[in-house]
Scaffold this active site. Structure first.
Site: not given
Ligand code: NDP
Length: 243
Positions: A151, A166
């Protein structure tokens, strides 16, 4: 052992979202897809959906946080197909998209360490164990493609604050990409990370700007790279992306 001459691809977390779309696109491109999900029922239902479209898709249970489950799929793939040509480490969680009080984007100072551990278990240690399970098979056949779903939130160059579980897990999976790539330089095994962009899924939410086909595109491209394709890189929209 199966007699299929199709490339065998294992996709994790494929019962919905980007993983499901990757399965569909790879099967349409002629690969034999092993669609996996931690929940058998959900996996069976979506697998049947693709089989009904005439696609070569088979279901197998896989919880990437369970080493027993990883061992079972390795044994299944080895016994059934003898090789794993492509591994897509797609399964992931975004546990700190909201904090315990329902506020968005929790601070690193408020993150419960259990949440960070869980993100590491699923987003990083699962892919690491799957590389340990399947790279030996890839080496045996001197062919492998590994795609790690990362990501932009894991990019060190543009690292922002908030959502530490995350972010740390996605930076770590990029490190895993580099390490596995370095240790397979002698083989025809190409390991890369990619960012799908902001995609309309349960994780991305309805406000996301990309539809599933666009979100899956770069992963599908990396899964089918020619032998002289890139290795050890980070991509978005089929273009190199800064780490
Ligand atoms: P979704 O939340 O829609 O789907 C996540 C999938 O991962 C589900 O199938 C889920 O299964 C599965 N999963 C979670 N934990 C496990 C586990 N322990 N074992 C096996 N499967 C598990 O996410 P997306 O499709 O949006 O995301 C796919 C990947 O893309 C992720 O790695 C994500 O971080 C990355 N990504 C997504 C972006 C986006 O905008 N959507 C942006 C950047 C990266 P279950 O249904 O059982 O929960």
């Amino acid at each position: 052992m199966s007699s299929t001459d199709k490339k065998i691809v294992v996709v994790t977390g494929a019962n919905r979202g980007i993983g499901f779309e990757i399965c569909k696109q790879l099967a349409k491109n002629g690969l034999q897809v092993i669609l996996t999900s931690r929940d058998e029922q959900k996996g069976f239902v979506v697998c049947k959906q693709l089989q009904d479209e005439g696609l070569s898709v088979q279901f197998h249970q896989l919880d990437v946080s369970d080493s027993g489950s990883i061992n079972r799929i390795r044994e299944f793939i080895e016994g059934e197909y003898g090789c794993c040509d492509v591994l897509i480490n797609n399964a992931g969680i975004f546990p700190d998209s909201v904090d315990a009080s329902g506020n968005d984007w929790p601070s690193v100072f408020d993150a419960p360490i259990e949440m960070v551990r869980t993100a590491m278990e699923i987003n990083v240690y699962g892919p690491l164990l799957l590389c340990q399970a399947f790279v030996p098979l890839m080496k045996k056949h001197n062919y492998g493609r590994i795609v790690n779903l990362s990501s932009g939130m894991g990019q060190l160059t543009h690292m922002g604050g908030k959502c530490p579980a995350y972010r740390i897990s996605k930076t770590s999976i990029n490190a895993l990409t580099r390490i596995v790539s370095e240790e397979t330089l002698e083989q025809n095994i190409l390991v890369n990370s990619m960012c799908p962009g902001w995609v309309k899924t349960d994780m991305g939410g309805s406000g996301a700007i990309r539809e599933l086909p666009e979100g899956a595109d770069t992963a599908v491209w990396l899964a089918m790279l020619p032998d002289d394709g890139p290795r050890g890189k980070f991509f978005r929209d089929r273009k190199e992306f800064e780490w």
